[in-house]
Write an enzyme that holds these catalytic residues in place. Structure first.
Site, short mmCIF file in Angstrom:
data_model
loop_
_atom_site.label_atom_id
_atom_site.label_comp_id
_atom_site.label_asym_id
_atom_site.label_seq_id
_atom_site.Cartn_x
_atom_site.Cartn_y
_atom_site.Cartn_z
CB ALA A 26 59.53 -59.78 -36.17
CG LEU A 34 63.45 -64.07 -33.21
CD1 LEU A 34 62.46 -65.04 -32.46
CD2 LEU A 34 64.48 -63.34 -32.27
NE ARG A 35 62.29 -67.07 -41.14
CZ ARG A 35 62.35 -66.54 -42.28
NH1 ARG A 35 63.29 -66.90 -43.17
NH2 ARG A 35 61.44 -65.59 -42.57
CB SER A 55 59.79 -58.30 -26.96
OG SER A 55 58.46 -59.35 -26.86
NE ARG A 56 53.68 -57.56 -29.11
CZ ARG A 56 52.71 -58.29 -29.58
NH1 ARG A 56 51.45 -57.83 -29.55
NH2 ARG A 56 53.06 -59.59 -30.12
CG LEU A 99 57.07 -53.23 -34.83
CD1 LEU A 99 56.74 -51.87 -34.36
CD2 LEU A 99 57.02 -54.18 -33.80
CE LYS A 126 58.13 -57.54 -47.49
NZ LYS A 126 57.31 -58.64 -46.80
CE1 TYR A 167 58.47 -69.26 -51.17
CE2 TYR A 167 60.02 -70.55 -52.98
CZ TYR A 167 59.65 -69.69 -51.94
OH TYR A 167 60.63 -68.59 -51.71
CB SER A 193 63.96 -65.48 -49.56
OG SER A 193 62.87 -64.81 -49.69
N1 NAP Z 1 62.57 -58.54 -45.93
C1 NAP Z 1 62.24 -59.99 -45.74
O1 NAP Z 1 62.67 -60.89 -46.36
C2 NAP Z 1 60.96 -60.22 -45.06
C3 NAP Z 1 60.52 -61.64 -44.75
C4 NAP Z 1 59.46 -61.87 -43.93
C5 NAP Z 1 58.90 -60.91 -43.34
N2 NAP Z 1 58.89 -59.75 -43.52
C6 NAP Z 1 58.26 -58.34 -43.23
O2 NAP Z 1 58.62 -58.39 -41.58
C7 NAP Z 1 57.76 -57.80 -40.81
C8 NAP Z 1 57.36 -59.13 -39.76
O3 NAP Z 1 56.90 -60.16 -40.19
P1 NAP Z 1 57.26 -61.58 -39.58
O4 NAP Z 1 56.67 -62.64 -40.53
O5 NAP Z 1 58.47 -61.53 -38.97
O6 NAP Z 1 55.93 -61.19 -38.56
P2 NAP Z 1 55.95 -62.07 -37.09
O7 NAP Z 1 56.83 -62.86 -36.68
O8 NAP Z 1 54.47 -62.00 -36.75
O9 NAP Z 1 56.56 -60.62 -36.08
C9 NAP Z 1 55.93 -59.45 -35.84
C10 NAP Z 1 56.30 -58.76 -34.57
O10 NAP Z 1 55.73 -57.58 -34.31
C11 NAP Z 1 55.58 -57.58 -32.95
N3 NAP Z 1 54.14 -57.15 -32.83
C12 NAP Z 1 53.99 -55.86 -32.11
N4 NAP Z 1 52.44 -55.69 -32.08
C13 NAP Z 1 51.95 -56.83 -32.76
C14 NAP Z 1 50.57 -57.13 -32.69
N5 NAP Z 1 49.47 -56.46 -32.39
N6 NAP Z 1 50.34 -58.40 -33.30
C15 NAP Z 1 51.49 -59.21 -33.54
N7 NAP Z 1 52.80 -58.92 -33.47
C16 NAP Z 1 53.04 -57.55 -33.09
C17 NAP Z 1 55.87 -58.90 -32.12
O11 NAP Z 1 57.02 -59.03 -31.54
P3 NAP Z 1 57.00 -58.59 -29.88
O12 NAP Z 1 55.79 -59.36 -29.13
O13 NAP Z 1 58.34 -59.27 -29.52
O14 NAP Z 1 56.84 -57.37 -29.22
C18 NAP Z 1 56.01 -59.89 -33.32
O15 NAP Z 1 56.88 -60.66 -32.87
C19 NAP Z 1 56.42 -57.72 -42.01
O16 NAP Z 1 56.47 -56.23 -42.38
C20 NAP Z 1 56.83 -58.50 -43.06
O17 NAP Z 1 56.39 -58.11 -44.39
C21 NAP Z 1 60.17 -59.51 -44.42
#
Ligand code: NAP
Length: 323
Positions: free
Chosen positions: A12, A16-17, A36-37, A73, A96, A235, A255
């Site tokens: 995700a 990575l970030r 990863s998938r 995820l 979260k 923002y 953040s």
């Molecule tokens: N704590 C924080 O500060 C913070 C900040 C941003 C986001 N988040 C949370 O982190 C989570 C992910 O957010 P993100 O923005 O990082 O998302 P993202 O980049 O879209 O990543 C989601 C990951 O989930 C996996 N995945 C598995 N099934 C999937 C599907 N059907 N469709 C899409 N992806 C799928 C993929 O990994 P693979 O393809 O590698 O398997 C994908 O890279 C969310 O719950 C978000 O609320 C938290």
């Protein structure tokens, strides 16, 4: 004590970030595997951290060199994979929202307790030292009695393919963005908050909410919170806490980068001050707290469940406007 060996479930953006660098830099954790998938995606990420690349999430859970799994995820997949990870004997740090329904959150917290495993939700900002300073200032009476909180977290639109626009993946502004000001309100006004009303702007084409607002209050004091969130906005990530004799205000509240020095605006009868607070790496602090929980230290179950109940209550209370 040995370091906690982390397996990352999905490449995700947030992993990575933000979180992979934090796990790798922490003296409390080491990254042993990234899943990863897609095998290529796993390999590219794992190369950067000198760890194992794993194709598929199930295979990650079978590894004996993984003590704890980080689950970044899409929201709707958190419950399923958190449960599988716990049943495989792994501690879990889930992004979260931990799940999309309070009943699932309660069930998983119970399961983790039963199995003697740590289960945490990855809200980073609550680990920033700024909030200890804010609590000290409030306790010392600088702003008098707390009357109300105004907080917003709004972001510009994301690319059309973003998980936040996918109803089947648990998208929507409340679950992705609204959860921050809701967590903030509990932190600043206490756990007894009740939801008194809410509005959601619902995108009928995509089936997700794009933004909204919620009103909450603390019954014992009448202190209220007005929370605004959305993903079709300019923002904003700030809050203002109003008291009977002054106020506190903060921008970039959720953040901040590790080197950012927060500027807390303090206003009271004698004047105003912009107090520059020390920088603090909230992701590093979060990782350290999770490692302590894994080693049998403090958990943070009560706020996690309360948070899920408040998010459910906002959903239930919401007047939905379809756009
Ligand atoms: N704590 C924080 O500060 C913070 C900040 C941003 C986001 N988040 C949370 O982190 C989570 C992910 O957010 P993100 O923005 O990082 O998302 P993202 O980049 O879209 O990543 C989601 C990951 O989930 C996996 N995945 C598995 N099934 C999937 C599907 N059907 N469709 C899409 N992806 C799928 C993929 O990994 P693979 O393809 O590698 O398997 C994908 O890279 C969310 O719950 C978000 O609320 C938290």
């Amino acid at each position: 004590m040995n370091t906690v060996r982390i397996g990352v479930m999905g490449c995700a953006d947030i992993a990575l970030r933000r979180m992979l660098p934090a796990f790798a830099a922490s003296p409390h954790t080491e990254v042993t595997a990234i899943a990863s998938r897609g095998a290529d995606k796993a390999r590219a990420a794992a190369e950067a951290y000198g760890c194992a690349a794993v194709e598929g999430y199930e295979a990650l859970l079978e590894r004996p060199d993984v003590d704890a799994v980080y689950v970044p995820l899409p929201a709707a997949l958190h419950a399923r994979w958190t449960e599988r990870a716990l049943r495989a004997g792994k501690h879990v740090l889930a992004e979260k929202p931990l799940t999309t329904r309070a009943a699932d959150t309660a069930r998983l917290l119970g399961l983790a307790r039963e199995l003697g495993l740590a289960l945490a939700e990855n809200h980073l900002f609550v680990h920033h030292h700024t909030y200890a300073t804010v609590k000290d200032l409030v306790t010392s009476g600088v702003i008098g009695e707390v009357r109300s909180l105004y907080a917003s977290f709004t972001i510009p639109p994301r690319p059309a393919s973003d998980i936040r626009y996918r109803a089947d993946l648990g998208g929507g502004a409340l679950l992705d963005i609204g959860v921050y000001p809701i967590r903030l309100a509990s932190l600043l006004l206490g756990p007894e908050l009740k939801v008194r009303g809410a509005v959601l702007r619902h995108d009928s084409a995509r089936g997700v909410d794009l933004g909204g607002s919620a009103h909450l209050d603390a019954p014992s004091t009448g202190a209220g919170a007005h929370l605004v969130f959305g993903m079709e906005h300019h923002y904003t990530a700030g809050w203002r806490l109003l008291g009977s004799e002054g106020s506190l205000a903060l921008d970039r509240a959720y953040s901040p980068a590790a080197g950012h020095r927060p500027v807390l605006r303090i206003e009271h009868a004698d004047g105003a001050e912009d107090r520059v607070l020390p920088a603090h790496d909230q992701a590093a602090a979060r990782v350290a707290a999770f490692a302590r929980a894994v080693r049998g230290g403090e958990g943070d179950e009560a706020p996690v469940l309360r948070q899920a109940e408040l998010v459910d209550a906002v959903h239930r209370a919401a007047h939905v406007t379809t756009v």
